[in-house]
Write a protein that holds these residues in place. Structure first.
Motif, mmCIF file in Angstrom:
data_model
loop_
_atom_site.group_PDB
_atom_site.id
_atom_site.type_symbol
_atom_site.label_atom_id
_atom_site.label_comp_id
_atom_site.label_asym_id
_atom_site.label_seq_id
_atom_site.Cartn_x
_atom_site.Cartn_y
_atom_site.Cartn_z
ATOM 1 N N GLY A 54 0.789 -1.218 0.000
ATOM 2 C CA GLY A 54 0.000 0.000 0.000
ATOM 3 C C GLY A 54 0.822 1.269 0.000
ATOM 4 N N LEU A 55 2.115 1.184 -0.086
ATOM 5 C CA LEU A 55 2.962 2.369 -0.091
ATOM 6 C C LEU A 55 3.665 2.518 -1.423
ATOM 7 C CD1 LEU A 55 4.637 1.970 3.423
ATOM 8 C CD2 LEU A 55 2.771 3.504 2.835
ATOM 9 N N GLN A 56 4.052 3.737 -1.742
ATOM 10 C CA GLN A 56 4.855 3.947 -2.930
ATOM 11 C C GLN A 56 6.255 3.407 -2.671
ATOM 12 O OE1 GLN A 56 4.574 8.137 -3.550
ATOM 13 N NE2 GLN A 56 2.631 8.012 -4.607
ATOM 14 N N ALA A 57 6.815 2.714 -3.640
ATOM 15 C CA ALA A 57 8.129 2.085 -3.475
ATOM 16 C C ALA A 57 9.197 2.887 -4.199
ATOM 17 C CB ALA A 57 8.084 0.656 -3.994
ATOM 18 N N GLU A 58 10.455 2.649 -3.834
ATOM 19 C CA GLU A 58 11.592 3.325 -4.450
ATOM 20 C C GLU A 58 12.749 2.346 -4.527
ATOM 21 O OE1 GLU A 58 12.916 5.172 -6.526
ATOM 22 O OE2 GLU A 58 12.504 7.142 -5.662
ATOM 23 N N ALA A 72 14.520 -4.874 2.494
ATOM 24 C CA ALA A 72 14.394 -4.510 1.081
ATOM 25 C C ALA A 72 14.318 -5.770 0.218
ATOM 26 C CB ALA A 72 15.565 -3.638 0.645
ATOM 27 N N THR A 73 13.822 -5.605 -1.005
ATOM 28 C CA THR A 73 13.682 -6.708 -1.948
ATOM 29 C C THR A 73 14.704 -6.573 -3.068
ATOM 30 O OG1 THR A 73 11.302 -6.827 -1.497
ATOM 31 C CG2 THR A 73 12.087 -7.887 -3.512
ATOM 32 N N LEU A 74 15.372 -7.660 -3.385
ATOM 33 C CA LEU A 74 16.354 -7.644 -4.470
ATOM 34 C C LEU A 74 15.639 -7.616 -5.821
ATOM 35 C CD1 LEU A 74 19.365 -7.905 -5.356
ATOM 36 C CD2 LEU A 74 18.969 -10.383 -5.447
ATOM 37 N N ALA A 142 23.906 -4.353 -6.257
ATOM 38 C CA ALA A 142 22.556 -4.898 -6.136
ATOM 39 C C ALA A 142 21.557 -3.760 -6.234
ATOM 40 C CB ALA A 142 22.391 -5.646 -4.813
ATOM 41 N N VAL A 143 20.526 -3.936 -7.047
ATOM 42 C CA VAL A 143 19.428 -2.972 -7.129
ATOM 43 C C VAL A 143 18.344 -3.438 -6.175
ATOM 44 C CG1 VAL A 143 17.686 -1.915 -8.603
ATOM 45 C CG2 VAL A 143 19.987 -2.361 -9.497
ATOM 46 N N CYS A 144 18.019 -2.593 -5.215
ATOM 47 C CA CYS A 144 17.114 -2.968 -4.132
ATOM 48 C C CYS A 144 15.830 -2.135 -4.184
ATOM 49 C CB CYS A 144 17.796 -2.765 -2.783
ATOM 50 S SG CYS A 144 19.365 -3.660 -2.617
ATOM 51 N N LEU A 145 14.734 -2.743 -3.765
ATOM 52 C CA LEU A 145 13.430 -2.085 -3.710
ATOM 53 C C LEU A 145 13.003 -1.961 -2.261
ATOM 54 C CD1 LEU A 145 10.838 -1.100 -5.283
ATOM 55 C CD2 LEU A 145 9.987 -3.431 -4.985
ATOM 56 N N THR A 146 12.754 -0.732 -1.828
ATOM 57 C CA THR A 146 12.248 -0.493 -0.490
ATOM 58 C C THR A 146 10.784 -0.069 -0.565
ATOM 59 O OG1 THR A 146 12.454 0.868 1.520
ATOM 60 C CG2 THR A 146 13.118 1.890 -0.564
ATOM 61 N N ALA A 147 10.017 -0.428 0.440
ATOM 62 C CA ALA A 147 8.600 -0.072 0.462
ATOM 63 C C ALA A 147 8.379 1.402 0.752
ATOM 64 C CB ALA A 147 7.867 -0.923 1.509
ATOM 65 N N ARG A 148 9.421 2.105 1.140
ATOM 66 C CA ARG A 148 9.299 3.535 1.436
ATOM 67 C C ARG A 148 9.440 4.348 0.151
ATOM 68 N NH1 ARG A 148 11.905 0.660 5.220
ATOM 69 N NH2 ARG A 148 11.043 0.753 7.332
ATOM 70 N N SER A 149 8.866 5.537 0.151
ATOM 71 C CA SER A 149 8.711 6.283 -1.101
ATOM 72 C C SER A 149 9.892 7.179 -1.457
ATOM 73 C CB SER A 149 7.440 7.139 -1.041
ATOM 74 O OG SER A 149 7.513 8.078 0.021
ATOM 75 N N THR A 150 10.802 7.427 -0.517
ATOM 76 C CA THR A 150 11.918 8.343 -0.767
ATOM 77 C C THR A 150 13.213 7.715 -0.283
ATOM 78 O OG1 THR A 150 10.458 10.251 -0.467
ATOM 79 C CG2 THR A 150 12.830 10.660 -0.347
ATOM 80 N N VAL A 151 14.265 7.834 -1.088
ATOM 81 C CA VAL A 151 15.590 7.336 -0.715
ATOM 82 C C VAL A 151 16.588 8.479 -0.833
ATOM 83 C CG1 VAL A 151 17.465 5.741 -1.290
ATOM 84 C CG2 VAL A 151 15.095 4.959 -1.394
ATOM 85 N N LEU A 152 17.462 8.590 0.159
ATOM 86 C CA LEU A 152 18.437 9.684 0.194
ATOM 87 C C LEU A 152 19.791 9.150 0.647
ATOM 88 C CD1 LEU A 152 19.072 12.793 0.182
ATOM 89 C CD2 LEU A 152 18.424 12.774 2.600
ATOM 90 N N VAL A 232 25.661 7.128 4.372
ATOM 91 C CA VAL A 232 24.546 6.265 4.750
ATOM 92 C C VAL A 232 23.411 6.483 3.758
ATOM 93 C CG1 VAL A 232 23.549 8.003 6.319
ATOM 94 C CG2 VAL A 232 23.006 5.583 6.634
ATOM 95 N N VAL A 233 22.714 5.412 3.408
ATOM 96 C CA VAL A 233 21.550 5.478 2.533
ATOM 97 C C VAL A 233 20.307 5.308 3.401
ATOM 98 C CG1 VAL A 233 20.307 4.370 0.646
ATOM 99 C CG2 VAL A 233 22.777 4.686 0.501
ATOM 100 N N CYS A 234 19.420 6.302 3.332
ATOM 101 C CA CYS A 234 18.236 6.345 4.195
ATOM 102 C C CYS A 234 16.974 6.350 3.352
ATOM 103 C CB CYS A 234 18.263 7.599 5.070
ATOM 104 S SG CYS A 234 19.800 7.818 6.003
ATOM 105 N N SER A 235 15.887 5.881 3.941
ATOM 106 C CA SER A 235 14.594 5.871 3.253
ATOM 107 C C SER A 235 13.509 6.370 4.196
ATOM 108 C CB SER A 235 14.260 4.471 2.752
ATOM 109 O OG SER A 235 14.167 3.554 3.828
ATOM 110 N N LYS A 236 12.423 6.835 3.565
ATOM 111 C CA LYS A 236 11.315 7.367 4.365
ATOM 112 C C LYS A 236 10.019 7.248 3.592
ATOM 113 C CE LYS A 236 9.942 11.501 6.966
ATOM 114 N NZ LYS A 236 10.291 12.887 7.337
#
Length: 236
Positions: A54-58, A72-74, A142-152, A232-236
């Motif tokens: 239910g969330l936008q992914a990045e 995260a998902t590979l 590795a290209v990873c998919l996080t369920a959070r909508s923003t990556v920094l 560091v790579v962060c998500s939100k």
């Protein structure tokens, strides 16, 4: 019940059609206007997409690793690639090339008038911040998919700011700083490096080095000249 609803609709219709204008309007016109207003209200609402619970992914690239963090998902793993350090032109950014490329139209052999891309190797001249055993090894990614909508990616930090989730941390890497090298982007390589199996030929084509801070226009302190910078790579 139906009669009550009908009376309310008719009252609203009469108010909207005759309340501020002498010109009558049809029930059809009134309903169309009401629908248009409802659509405007719906567009103003923030609606989450159904992907990833239910969330936008990045997506992001985890340099120096062939797997993703636990949450995260590979998407795919592959080989870090970039431009040769001694060749001008082509791209300045790094790409994560998949292990199973698809080919379409092509001309075999090295051709004039093309861009080129090479595998990336580690250049660890000193024992810090990574063991020197990684010197001349090839870099995975590795290209990873996080369920959070923003990556920094935050340089100079090992932890994320309040409200952000840590994906991974490591050290900044780039091409070596010298006039004879082509510029590259800065990437965040994982603190627990891996290398490509069999990739230890030391071809010195596309290479990444740890990045040090240099005092001057960069304020010291808080920075310290000659120290390798974290990231560091962060998500939100």
């Amino acid at each position: 019940m139906f009669l009550t609803v009908t009376v309310v609709v008719l009252l609203m219709f009469n108010t909207n059609c005759y309340g501020k204008s002498e010109k009558p309007c049809s029930l059809k016109d009134h309903l169309i206007k009401q629908i248009e207003r409802n659509l405007v209200e719906l567009k103003s609402l923030h609606v989450h997409t159904p992907e990833s619970g239910g969330l936008q992914a990045e997506t992001y690239i985890r340099w120096g690793k062939s797997s993703c963090p636990q949450e995260a998902t590979l998407v795919y793993d592959g080989y870090a690639a970039g431009n040769d350090y001694s060749i001008a032109g082509s791209g300045s950014n790094y790409l994560c090339l998949p292990k199973n490329p698809d080919w379409k139209e092509y001309t075999s052999g090295a051709n004039h008038g093309t861009g080129r891309i090479f595998g990336v190797g580690y250049e660890i001249v000193n024992h810090k911040p990574y063991p020197k055993s990684f010197h001349n090894q090839d870099m995975p990614c590795a290209v990873c998919l996080t369920a959070r909508s923003t990556v920094l990616m935050v340089p100079g930090k090992t932890t994320c700011h309040e409200g952000w989730h840590k994906e991974f941390s490591g050290y900044l890497m780039s091409e070596m700083s010298t006039s004879s090298r082509t510029p590259s982007e800065y990437i965040c390589a994982d603190e627990k490096l891996e290398s490509v199996s069999g990739g230890d030929a030391g071809r010195d084509q596309s290479m990444v080095y740890p990045v040090e801070a240099v005092c001057g226009n960069l304020k010291c302190p808080p920075y310290v000249g000659g120290r390798e910078l974290t990231c560091v790579v962060c998500s939100k």
